[in-house]
Design an enzyme around this catalytic site. Sequence first.
Site, PDB file in Angstrom:
ATOM      1  N   CYS A 384     -67.401  -2.758  -8.791  1.00  0.00           N
ATOM      2  CA  CYS A 384     -69.662  -3.750  -9.421  1.00  0.00           C
ATOM      3  C   CYS A 384     -68.582  -3.578 -10.502  1.00  0.00           C
ATOM      4  CB  CYS A 384     -70.209  -2.386  -8.926  1.00  0.00           C
ATOM      5  SG  CYS A 384     -72.243  -3.130  -9.589  1.00  0.00           S
ATOM      6  N   HIS A 510     -70.817  -2.169  -3.416  1.00  0.00           N
ATOM      7  CA  HIS A 510     -70.254  -1.035  -3.252  1.00  0.00           C
ATOM      8  C   HIS A 510     -69.961  -0.339  -2.087  1.00  0.00           C
ATOM      9  CE1 HIS A 510     -71.788   0.419  -7.368  1.00  0.00           C
ATOM     10  NE2 HIS A 510     -72.785  -0.759  -7.188  1.00  0.00           N
ATOM     11  N   GLU A 512     -68.997   1.470  -0.801  1.00  0.00           N
ATOM     12  CA  GLU A 512     -68.513   2.782  -0.644  1.00  0.00           C
ATOM     13  C   GLU A 512     -70.108   3.390   0.328  1.00  0.00           C
ATOM     14  OE1 GLU A 512     -68.290   1.711  -3.408  1.00  0.00           O
ATOM     15  OE2 GLU A 512     -69.861   2.447  -5.203  1.00  0.00           O
TER      16      GLU A 512
END
Length: 536
Positions: A384, A510, A512
């Site tokens: 990001c 993202h 994650e």
Amino acid sequence: MGSTKYVFVTGGVTSSLGKGIVSASLGRLLQARGYKVTIQKLDPYINVDPGTLNPYEHGECYVTDDGAETDLDLGHYERFLDIQTSQANNVTTGRIYQSVINKERRGDYLGKTVQVIPHITDEIKRRITLLGEKDEYDIIITEIGGTVGDIESLPYIEAVRQLRWELGVENTVFVHLTLVPYLSASGELKTKPTQHSVKVLLESGIQPDVLVLRAEHELDKDLRKKVALFCNVELEAVIQSIDVSTIYEVPLLMKEEGLDVMVLKKLQIEPKESPDLKEWKKFVDRLKSSKKEITIALVGKYVELYDSYKSIIESLTHAGAMNKVKVKVDCIHSEEISVDNVSEKLEGYDGILVAPGFGDRGVEGKIISVTYARENKVPFFGICLGLQCAIIEFARNVLGYEDAHSTEMMNNTRYPVIDLMEEQKGVTKKGGTMRLGGYACSLQKGSLVQQAYQTEMVRERHRHRYEFNNDFLETFREHGMVPTGINPESGLVEIMEQPGHPWFVGTQFHPEYRSTALNPHPLFIAFIKAAIKNSK
Ligand code: GLN
């Protein structure tokens, strides 16, 4: 199984006892027995969602596929259970009050006095049972944030007390998590805080069915008997949760302690087959037995609080286990990085990850870190704001656009390589107004990311306002920074790579948020692979 049953998890004595992990572990165990399970979190703060909270307050803001900005515990739920959560899985006091006040303004209460009881508690109950409405789940675990006895938790405690009455004892179970401190001076474990905490619950009309005692030392039979007797629970319902080296061991410990069996017993469910934890054990074994260690520098500005980058750190751990290496993550403060000290700060790391973030504090340090990774050919992963910094770095140092910047940091830059998205231009409100949640991304054949994912279309979660400015796309491509992931609907650049560099990937989304213990994220796996290759 028919109608949904509920497990209510409360916490006493102190916060940070790991209620989220215990809830997620219980969820995993029930799921491993074949039940359909989900978990929800009730947060007693007034913010409508944690999206407007500084990470220093509550750690990272987790984002669900349907675009909800939520408490980081939802990340644990997804990572442990391998399920998708949604807006309905996280409710705050702010959201509850917002709905009630909106109803009051619409006149829905027909002139009645609107009160905490019954209106707020009714709305809490409605939110809790919403997830169970479609009969999608056998069991829903509801974790109540905060500590019993707190003023702000009271309406929640009252709501679940009422729910037990309404849904029936056979359909609800109360699990209470407390702390058994160890006094080293006298060498004793103390049960009094637990007794007091149960008393506080009793004052609100709730008798816990199961107690999970967090402790640093083994609890012997006598101590468990004492707790059982004074807190009025079965001896087998006194469960110990002892400190472990990794959170992923907790489900295994809870199984040994029989937490799932006790919960099923209280819910009057005859346990189906014993839990299948083969894959889970394999993951934990790998995690613990990996000998080789690699080190990753995580460059960010919220590094004082480990929880700020929770999902990223967990994703690195998952990918490490998959690659059979231990991943040591050093959080490095971007504000402390300068051109003069960058080699000293980043030298020796096997990979560099530049973290997401907002605002201009620490941005220059991030950009300098990108230069270091690019020039020294260290595997680089930008997420990001991390990608945006990589784009700014390339513009300044490769394309020679001296004052290139994001308009988030410098409104009047001559080279706005990162700019506000069109749909963001008129937005002034803060909460819930970013580009949020899952979007499709099509991958360029043969790119690093396409090789990692082994597919050509993915869906990833977003949380940002700014994006790559496509006016600069051709210049970037010509000079060696290429878009390898594009949003098929809007044409927005979602991923960039630098061919020629061993592993240089930046994503606007993202990744994650999608890595789980048993399904590590392909990009993290590939990043760790590149870091292993780079390690001497
Ligand atoms: N501040 C940047 C934006 O809003 C990046 C956000 C992030 O890193 N999550 O676009």
